[in-house]
Enzyme design. Structure first.
Site, short mmCIF file in Angstrom:
data_model
loop_
_atom_site.label_atom_id
_atom_site.label_comp_id
_atom_site.label_asym_id
_atom_site.label_seq_id
_atom_site.Cartn_x
_atom_site.Cartn_y
_atom_site.Cartn_z
N CYS A 18 -12.69 -29.69 37.24
CA CYS A 18 -12.79 -31.14 37.11
C CYS A 18 -13.19 -31.74 38.46
CB CYS A 18 -11.44 -31.68 36.66
SG CYS A 18 -11.39 -33.45 36.43
N PRO A 19 -14.14 -32.64 38.47
CA PRO A 19 -14.82 -33.32 37.36
C PRO A 19 -16.18 -32.71 37.00
CG PRO A 19 -15.32 -34.50 39.35
CD PRO A 19 -14.43 -33.32 39.75
#
Length: 81
Positions: A18-19
């Protein structure tokens, strides 16, 4: 269930954290025509929450989710123009 998720294009985000899976999927969705689908493969556990939230925020449709072993699978339909 994951085997039944057919897409116009597939993006393998395995190994990314993430992201990055959402950011790169977003870039790929921009290249698709409205109504086309993107299948995203991800291994980051955060993706289970990230992709539904991303679809709610952008108006794309999360058509389905599944698993292929340890890999999470998301099928996203690009919103109409």
């Amino acid at each position: 269930m994951a085997d039944s998720l057919v897409a116009d294009r597939t993006y393998d985000a395995s190994g990314l954290l993430c992201p990055l899976p959402v950011l790169r999927a977003n870039r790929m969705l921009r290249e698709l025509a409205p109504g086309q689908t993107l299948k995203v493969l991800a291994t980051d556990p955060a993706a289970e929450a990230d992709f539904p939230a991303y679809c709610r925020q952008t108006g794309h449709t999360l058509v389905g989710t599944g698993r292929e072993g340890a890999v999470l699978v998301f099928l996203i339909r690009k919103k109409d123009a």
